[in-house]
Design a protein around this motif. Structure first.
Motif: not given
Length: 328
Positions: A267-273
């Protein structure tokens, strides 16, 4: 407004298509009113070079390599210096060791480097990862395709303080540094600052693996408690940040807060995207206070999924395993 960085080292790993990388480094240095050194860090000839050719030929080749690399660096530095004053440094040997030792000798407070591999492949090159693990100062890994200013800056913080007391103190200090670095970048770039925290519950992890069943009502209650706990922790952290920044800066920044329930490694990467992030500031150590236990778990998996620039920070007291001792 002065920036946070004063002495920046921009690492060039080869002599191909470096104009955009230097352009980004110059932009960052100019924004922070920092000195900028361009280091061309190349691998030395392999040890078996003298086996496949006469030793004097190998020596001539090494000297020729150095001469040509130095000529290239001086020539291009003259062009780049027209935009911003730069110093140059050439290293031929072991790039990781050469970079870290230069940082230690010259007191650099930021290393800038282009990501080695394609962001489309969502992988960082090995030198990038090793610098994020072992360089004593922050490392800013650039997206080579980025153009212009940074519109969205993300500070990824870990507000889970359920650890031994000595480690909690380190985590809190690292969170504050992450917010401070991200705030300075956002201010100088006139960017939107986002603060991201992903939380997961242990019972949910266990349930996901299918070992036990968990009552959904209890789960929702637990998640609500965790969310409230993290909101409170962030409120305290933002108060500390406000005290560290100049008056009224927080009113100008108006950070957007995203406390998201999910699996951090995804979710860190998904939220960042989803936030169209240009640069994320995050810690690059796994368990703080555990010697040698670095760049594992969530940090490494997250970095490999990102498609934006990364500023990786170490906690207070970090000591690089690479030292100035035993230099040849």
């Amino acid at each position: 407004m002065n920036g946070h960085y004063r002495n920046i080292l921009c690492v060039l790993s080869d002599t191909h298509h470096q104009d955009n990388v230097v352009k980004q480094a110059v932009h960052i240095a100019k924004s922070h009113q920092a000195s900028l050194t361009l280091m061309l860090a190349l691998e030395s000839l392999p040890p078996n070079a003298s086996i496949v050719m006469a030793s004097f030929t190998a020596l001539d080749s090494q000297q020729s390599m150095e001469a040509q690399a130095n000529d290239w660096l001086v020539k291009h530095a003259d062009k780049w210096s027209q935009k911003y004053p730069v110093k140059t440094h050439l290293c031929i040997g072991n790039p990781l060791i050469d970079i870290v030792r230069y940082v230690q000798k010259d007191g650099c407070d930021l290393v800038i480097k282009k990501a080695e591999d394609s962001f489309l492949d969502r992988l960082f090159g090995s030198l990038d990862m090793r610098l994020l693990r072992k360089c004593p100062c922050p490392v800013w890994v650039l997206d080579p395709n980025h153009e212009g200013k940074y519109k969205n800056v993300v500070a990824a913080v870990d507000l889970n303080y359920h650890y031994p007391e000595h480690e909690i103190a380190l985590r809190k200090k690292l969170n504050l540094e992450i917010l401070y670095h991200a705030s300075k970048i956002a201010l100088l770039e006139f960017s939107q600052l986002h603060i991201v925290h992903i939380f997961d519950s242990v019972p949910e992890n266990i349930r996901r693996d299918g070992f036990i069943s968990v009552d959904d009502n209890h789960m929702e209650t637990d998640l609500a408690k965790i969310h409230a706990e993290r909101e409170q922790a962030l409120e305290v952290l933002l108060g500390e940040l406000e005290a560290k920044l100049a008056p009224d800066v927080m009113d100008y920044l108006k950070p957007n807060v995203h406390i998201v329930h999910g699996y951090p490694r995804r979710e860190i990467a998904a939220t960042t995207q989803s936030l169209a992030t240009d640069v994320i500031v995050m810690g690059t150590l796994a368990r703080l206070g555990v010697p040698g236990y670095i760049m594992g778990g969530t940090a490494e998996e997250t970095i490999q999924q990102l498609n934006c620039a990364v500023v990786g920070l170490k906690p207070e007291g970090f000591v690089s395993p690479i030292t100035l001792e035993d230099e040849s």
